[in-house]
Design an enzyme around this catalytic site. Sequence first.
Site, PDB file in Angstrom:
ATOM      1  N   ASP A   1       0.095  -9.463 -21.760  1.00 17.92           N
ATOM      2  CA  ASP A   1      -1.167  -9.607 -22.484  1.00 17.92           C
ATOM      3  C   ASP A   1      -2.465  -9.620 -21.520  1.00 17.92           C
ATOM      4  O   ASP A   1      -3.552  -9.418 -21.865  1.00 17.92           O
ATOM      5  CB  ASP A   1      -1.146 -10.629 -23.484  1.00 17.92           C
ATOM      6  CG  ASP A   1      -0.146 -10.151 -24.800  1.00 17.92           C
ATOM      7  OD1 ASP A   1       0.648  -9.428 -24.579  1.00 17.92           O
ATOM      8  OD2 ASP A   1      -0.715 -10.879 -25.809  1.00 17.92           O
TER       9      ASP A   1
ATOM     10  N   ASP B   1       4.661 -13.148 -24.700  1.00 22.17           N
ATOM     11  CA  ASP B   1       3.765 -13.240 -25.736  1.00 22.17           C
ATOM     12  C   ASP B   1       4.849 -12.347 -27.042  1.00 22.17           C
ATOM     13  O   ASP B   1       5.306 -13.077 -27.818  1.00 22.17           O
ATOM     14  CB  ASP B   1       2.584 -12.605 -25.787  1.00 22.17           C
ATOM     15  CG  ASP B   1       1.589 -13.489 -24.766  1.00 22.17           C
ATOM     16  OD1 ASP B   1       2.072 -13.763 -23.718  1.00 22.17           O
ATOM     17  OD2 ASP B   1       0.587 -13.748 -25.298  1.00 22.17           O
ATOM     18  N   LYS B   2       4.760 -11.055 -26.911  1.00 22.17           N
ATOM     19  CA  LYS B   2       5.747 -10.416 -27.772  1.00 22.17           C
ATOM     20  C   LYS B   2       6.858 -10.063 -28.047  1.00 22.17           C
ATOM     21  O   LYS B   2       7.439  -9.720 -28.814  1.00 22.17           O
ATOM     22  CB  LYS B   2       4.696  -8.907 -28.446  1.00 22.17           C
ATOM     23  CG  LYS B   2       3.162  -9.117 -28.270  1.00 22.17           C
ATOM     24  CD  LYS B   2       2.727 -10.141 -29.208  1.00 22.17           C
ATOM     25  CE  LYS B   2       1.216 -10.330 -29.150  1.00 22.17           C
ATOM     26  NZ  LYS B   2       1.100 -10.955 -27.600  1.00 22.17           N
TER      27      LYS B   2
ATOM     28  N   GLU C   1      -6.530  -9.351 -29.052  1.00 20.06           N
ATOM     29  CA  GLU C   1      -6.806 -10.642 -28.619  1.00 20.06           C
ATOM     30  C   GLU C   1      -8.144 -10.789 -28.043  1.00 20.06           C
ATOM     31  O   GLU C   1      -8.490 -10.022 -27.407  1.00 20.06           O
ATOM     32  CB  GLU C   1      -5.886 -11.352 -27.619  1.00 20.06           C
ATOM     33  CG  GLU C   1      -4.376 -11.658 -28.331  1.00 20.06           C
ATOM     34  CD  GLU C   1      -3.637 -12.381 -27.273  1.00 20.06           C
ATOM     35  OE1 GLU C   1      -2.621 -12.843 -27.737  1.00 20.06           O
ATOM     36  OE2 GLU C   1      -3.791 -12.285 -26.149  1.00 20.06           O
TER      37      GLU C   1
ATOM     38  N   SER D   1      -5.890 -15.207 -27.966  1.00 18.01           N
ATOM     39  CA  SER D   1      -4.821 -15.730 -27.005  1.00 18.01           C
ATOM     40  C   SER D   1      -4.437 -16.991 -27.237  1.00 18.01           C
ATOM     41  O   SER D   1      -5.487 -17.977 -27.474  1.00 18.01           O
ATOM     42  CB  SER D   1      -5.419 -15.465 -25.887  1.00 18.01           C
ATOM     43  OG  SER D   1      -4.527 -16.252 -24.901  1.00 18.01           O
TER      44      SER D   1
END
Length: 563
Positions: free
Chosen positions: A87, A129-130, A450, A476
């Site tokens: 990210d 993150d994902k 984000e 974020s």
Amino acid sequence: MNLEEVPATMNSEQVTQGAARAPHRALFYATGLTDEEMQRPLIGVGNSQNDIIPGHVHLDVIARAVKDGIIAAGGTPLEFSTIGVDDGIAMGHGGMRYALPSRELIADSVETMALAHALDGLVLVPNCDKIVPGMLMAAARVNIPTVVVSGGPMLAGRLNGRDVDLSMLFEAVGKFEAGQMSAEELAEFERAACPGCGSCAGLYTANSMNCLTEALGMGLPGNGTIPAVYAERIRLAKMAGARAVDLVRRNVRPSDILTLDAFRNAIAVDMAIGGSTNTVLHLPAIANEAGIALELALFDEISRRTPYLCKLSPAGAHHLQDLNEDGGIPAVMKELARGGLLQLDALTVTGPVRENVERARARRGVVIRGLEEPYSAEGGIAIMHGNLAPDGAVVKAGAVDPGMRRHEGPARVFDSEEEAIKAIFAKEVRGGDVVVIRYEGPKGGPGMREMLLPTSALVGMGLDKQVALITDGRFSGATRGAAIGHISPEAMEGGPIGLLRDGDIIQIDVDGREVNVKLASEELASRRAQWRPIAPRVTKGYLARYVAMATSASTGAVLRVPR
């Protein structure tokens, strides 16, 4: 997929036993497996290693340790890979459109590998993150015994005798643009901010989700906080591999663990540590795969009764390594349990929550505050509503300056993140303004980008205590300030945020949980009659398919299954 759609009897015998499976065994022989290895539980090791993400560059070492643990416990490890998006590298440009949608691709890839090959169990190795929520979604969907073990957090960097991290570097860009930092100082900062492998050192989305993996019961104690470079992380990975074999033998499945009580515990921990607002997207998405509807109202209910006990970067000065020294997530849960704020009978991969809490020890007493002296009586995340967010919005309340918890000011409206960044760096945003960034939701972005670059720029330029930002996009975990995201419905679907004009007066009340525009309902209705959405930004490829299926941020931005 409903859990009952996956046969409860699905296991490796379907590909290893009987005369009809001679071709299947031949293919396993071709990989080097022996007869003995095929008789053991076949445990898939889903490894999201790649050479792009610093949180993932070392995951081959973690996966190797997992496989050693599986073999030592009498199982046979079979490793496969998934994608992953960084990210931070995707931030501030069109690449961020792919970050949230990648969650679905990761879940789909794990489901495909596990069910296509009739695996007995899984150990999933994410870090960022994902990837973490994507793998947890897959675990719930596939529903075979599973343990998740992350690659661990990065250590904080050191610069001029103080700890530094990535969020501070994003804010330093704002200082540079404001003439408060030289190019040489910025260059020195960027070389110090990320000292090595691991998920970035603050309580951003990756570390929030790795901590909540523990609270959900799908990871071993220490999963969220043991630093990536510690030998203890390797030992944890070996234990995770061995635990997966044990779960297969006892037939303990994600459906036994991912109950409503587990999600209540995860939300309570989230509020106590002030996690990333992205958790309010990911927990409902994981719950959805487990057949549980996780409403925003539950987040708000738990937030109002859960004290804010830890202030980690970007809200405070501490980092994940500090929380780890203070006892980690088990110590946080022990404190919450003391106040009757946890469901202690909920099951985890190591047994009931009660047992993990009883074993927990707080060592330093610096990072985790007691129930009697919290940073605030309510949780670090707040759910907001109002005529701008009928279906809800989210703010990291613990990272909002006290002077900005109530704010009223004129809207500066932008139809993209790029437009807003340009205006901020051009010093066109002034104290008192409310920056509105719209058409950045799941469908409008697309992909719900984000907004770390504009919020960090505001902080770096000294405007975070004077300027608020609202968006139908998201933030974020590194964001701080009066930043309200997930405005639902989004502009692309006709939400009120799409009706705003420059100069409209926006009212924000974090403690009152409201975000409103001072316009009469008749004026809003008149504008709605004239409203038309912007043209779609993407018309082909995966993102076009994502837009066709994506639901609102208020429901986790999950994909709608065609009927």
